[in-house]
Scaffold this active site. Structure first.
Site, mmCIF file in Angstrom:
data_model
loop_
_atom_site.group_PDB
_atom_site.id
_atom_site.type_symbol
_atom_site.label_atom_id
_atom_site.label_comp_id
_atom_site.label_asym_id
_atom_site.label_seq_id
_atom_site.Cartn_x
_atom_site.Cartn_y
_atom_site.Cartn_z
ATOM 1 N N LYS A 1 -44.924 38.716 8.600
ATOM 2 C CA LYS A 1 -45.915 37.670 8.872
ATOM 3 C C LYS A 1 -46.429 37.110 7.560
ATOM 4 O O LYS A 1 -46.628 37.854 6.600
ATOM 5 C CB LYS A 1 -47.043 38.188 9.754
ATOM 6 N N LYS B 1 -46.908 31.183 13.750
ATOM 7 C CA LYS B 1 -47.654 32.358 14.208
ATOM 8 C C LYS B 1 -48.890 31.834 14.933
ATOM 9 O O LYS B 1 -49.842 31.372 14.305
ATOM 10 C CB LYS B 1 -48.047 33.250 13.029
ATOM 11 N N ARG C 1 -43.726 48.508 13.579
ATOM 12 C CA ARG C 1 -44.140 47.479 12.636
ATOM 13 C C ARG C 1 -42.964 47.332 11.701
ATOM 14 O O ARG C 1 -42.819 48.061 10.733
ATOM 15 C CB ARG C 1 -45.404 47.919 11.897
HETATM 16 P P1 AMP Z 1 -51.038 40.612 13.691
HETATM 17 O O1 AMP Z 1 -51.928 40.767 14.901
HETATM 18 O O2 AMP Z 1 -51.669 39.876 12.561
HETATM 19 O O3 AMP Z 1 -50.319 41.898 13.311
HETATM 20 O O4 AMP Z 1 -49.855 39.619 14.110
HETATM 21 C C1 AMP Z 1 -48.974 39.906 15.118
HETATM 22 C C2 AMP Z 1 -49.354 39.109 16.338
HETATM 23 O O5 AMP Z 1 -49.069 37.720 16.169
HETATM 24 C C3 AMP Z 1 -48.510 39.468 17.547
HETATM 25 O O6 AMP Z 1 -49.010 40.613 18.174
HETATM 26 C C4 AMP Z 1 -48.630 38.243 18.416
HETATM 27 O O7 AMP Z 1 -49.750 38.370 19.263
HETATM 28 C C5 AMP Z 1 -48.920 37.122 17.437
HETATM 29 N N1 AMP Z 1 -47.881 36.073 17.337
HETATM 30 C C6 AMP Z 1 -48.143 34.765 17.266
HETATM 31 N N2 AMP Z 1 -47.035 34.036 17.145
HETATM 32 C C7 AMP Z 1 -45.994 34.909 17.157
HETATM 33 C C8 AMP Z 1 -44.585 34.761 17.062
HETATM 34 N N3 AMP Z 1 -43.999 33.573 16.902
HETATM 35 N N4 AMP Z 1 -43.836 35.911 17.098
HETATM 36 C C9 AMP Z 1 -44.421 37.118 17.230
HETATM 37 N N5 AMP Z 1 -45.746 37.313 17.325
HETATM 38 C C10 AMP Z 1 -46.538 36.212 17.284
#
Ligand code: AMP
Length: 608
Positions: free
Chosen positions: A453, A276, A447
């Protein structure tokens, strides 16, 4: 005969009805009755009407927005009603809603002639003009246009006109409700009246799903609505397909608390783990004519922010690649050490007027999905297939373009090791995704539990960090007397368009942080909390209130139910909300608008 134009008063009456109820079903019914009339009388007016209902001027990616400042609006109200500015300001402080002030100012005014009634197309095109005015004497030209509308307002029209100009209608009209109402209206106008009640309900549910799903892939009313009116619903998907140039709402991931949660969720399914990356989401589009665009997670066009990426992109393509939509993360990158830099470095990059020669912070693109390739939409294909396509179409390029690192194993130790490696590589943790079969499709805007995550520092804690809006502050004491010492934060409820209080926050700040936050927030002080701040009966009272302008990432140790905070009120208790225990400031989220803050539903769904 001149064609029928929907009177603005009809729209404002519907707004009033919606504002006076909190019941979603009722709101939908009011909208449906308006939309059905318009479809029958003047279907070509439907698109503008929808834009007016969601208070937008065009699709998000075209970037034209309302959001006219209070002082300019006050001048327009004063000049068009002949009222004194001082008095207006007093009224505004008392009632907190400039729309209502405008309406009351109008009704105390006597006019000799009744002005010609406003119509929706006229108001819409004038709002567009106002948003487009730039350059010399922009202010006074805007005021003139607004005055032109204000003098013609009758009854409650001034109230909604001013709120539309402010960019916030605040009547509980969430876009999802508008989409459901649109779907229902189309079914009702096409229905011959012979269907049984049961059949009709079934048709309505399918119609709402179809319209929402097509909209998520193609968030553009100008294309969706004509197709919806012209073709049977079951052909909408194929007539209105995604294409490069129109950003899709990105798929989002669910937080988890432990790797065991991940394994429980994916038991018996194939899944893949990816790093991530901690940067900025970027959806890169290439049209068959060679033009390229980069969109943010909110569908803003940020091509001008990344001239370096735009310029290098051609190198990364295989010769057979003609058009695509790529889902990626743009991450700050150290070219000498060949490593990822933390998010804080990326956030120092300029966001406006970026010139390639002045760029100091380099970025690398980490691609994790391919949603469209060479004329073929790939959303419904499983991730396994999309990943193959991604690899077929691009070439990894040193210091510039990489595939997201992944690992396919369902052994918990392997996953733990991979998670540790991700953290030492300056990533946030892992994304764990369904890999094969129907559930591995790409679900725009959802979502989804098909993407989880895992962040290292919340394992065992509450789950994810939250992105919250700062709405008030408390003066500092001791060392902190010249700045704010603590803040009042809120989450956002998109259904009611309200900010609900969630915690008082006073830790996690450096002194430098506090100074910077004080400097940036002091210009947004308001005298009274906004009408749309949900504070409860015995609220925490900060020393100053702010406009909702900044989003902060906040971590906490735990959640509790509290009578003094209102987050997710109604979900865990009819009158109490959720509050954060031991909250800690992490960073400002410049990439998020207040409306993108953690939603009440997300707060309510964190398990205790
Ligand atoms: P969050 O902002 O914590 O909800 O995490 C989701 C965000 O992680 C996404 O909107 C992407 O910008 C980011 N992201 C980073 N690496 C990845 C990945 N391998 N797959 C999908 N999203 C990712």
């Amino acid at each position: 005969m001149a064609s029928y134009r929907v009177p603005y008063s009809v729209l404002c009456k519907t707004f009033e009805l919606c504002e006076n109820t909190t019941k979603r079903l009722e709101i939908t019914e009011y909208l449906v009755s308006l939309f059905v009339q318009v479809i029958e009388l003047t279907p070509e007016g439907l698109v503008e009407l929808l834009y007016m209902c969601i208070n937008k001027l065009c699709p998000d990616y075209e970037g034209l927005e309302l959001g006219i400042g209070e002082s300019l609006l006050m001048k327009a109200i004063a000049q068009s009603t002949g009222r004194d500015m001082k008095q207006l300001k007093l009224d505004y402080t008392k009632c907190g809603d400039l729309g209502t002030v405008a309406k009351n100012s109008k009704s105390s005014q006597r006019t000799l002639f009744k002005p010609k009634a406003l119509t929706v197309p006229h108001v819409f095109s004038t709002l567009k003009d106002v948003a487009q005015i730039t350059g010399q004497s922009a202010q006074s030209r805007k005021i003139d246009k607004i005055k032109g509308l204000l003098v013609a307002c009758q009854e409650n029209e001034a109230k909604y006109l001013i709120r539309q100009l402010e960019g916030k209608l605040r009547i509980g009209l969430a876009e999802q409700t508008v989409l459901s109402a649109l779907a229902t209206s189309v079914v009702l106008t096409k229905d011959s009246g012979k269907l049984s009640k049961q059949q009709k309900e079934h048709d309505l549910a399918i119609a709402a799903d179809t319209v929402k799903s097509v909209y998520n892939q193609m968030p553009c009313y100008d294309m969706l609505v004509p197709a919806l009116l012209k073709y049977p619903l079951n052909q909408l998907q194929e007539k209105c397909t995604m294409r490069p140039g129109i950003p899709l709402k990105p798929m989002l991931a669910h937080p988890t608390k432990s790797l065991t949660d991940v394994l429980d969720r994916f038991e018996g399914h194939t899944f893949t783990c990816e790093f991530k990356y901690d940067g900025e989401r970027a959806q890169i589009h290439r049209l068959p004519d060679g033009s390229t665009m980069i969109y943010s997670r909110n569908s803003e066009n940020m091509s001008v922010r990344y001239p370096d990426v735009m310029q290098k992109l051609n190198k990364w393509l295989k010769p057979t690649t003609t058009s695509f939509i790529l889902d990626c993360e743009a991450v700050a990158w150290d070219r000498e050490q060949k490593c990822i830099l933390p998010f804080q470095v990326l956030s120092t990059r300029k966001r406006k007027d970026v010139k390639e020669e002045d760029i100091k912070v380099q970025v690398a693109i980490f691609a994790f999905d391919c949603l469209y390739l060479n004329g073929e939409p790939l959303l419904r294909k499983p991730l396994q297939y999309r990943r193959e396509k991604l690899r077929e179409a691009f070439t990894e390029t040193e210091n510039e373009f990489f595939y997201a690192r992944h690992m396919d194993s369902n052994n918990i130790e392997d996953i733990q090791t991979f998670l540790d490696v991700s953290i030492t590589s300056n990533c946030e943790g892992l994304m764990v995704k369904s890999y094969d079969g129907e559930e591995a499709s790409y679900e725009p805007s959802k979502r989804s539990r098909n993407w989880l995550k895992v962040k290292k520092d919340y394992l065992g804690g509450v789950g994810d960090s939250m992105d919250l809006v700062v709405i008030g502050a408390f003066y500092g004491r001791g060392k902190r007397t010249s700045v704010y010492g603590a803040f009042l934060l809120a989450c956002y409820d998109p259904d009611t368009e309200e900010y609900q209080t969630i915690c008082k926050l006073g830790t996690g700040f450096s002194e430098e942080n506090l100074q910077q936050l004080h400097d940036s927030l002091k210009d947004h002080i308001i005298e009274k909390p906004k009408r749309f701040y949900c504070l409860g009966e015995n609220p925490v009272k900060p020393d100053v209130w702010f406009e909702p302008v900044q989003v902060w990432e906040v971590k906490c140790a735990d959640l509790s139910v509290s009578p003094r905070y209102m987050a997710a009120v109604g979900q865990v208790d009819p009158s109490k909300g959720i509050s954060l225990r031991f909250p800690r400031f992490i960073r400002i989220r410049d990439d998020k608008e207040p409306e993108d803050a953690t939603s009440s539903e997300q707060v309510g769904s964190v398990s205790f």
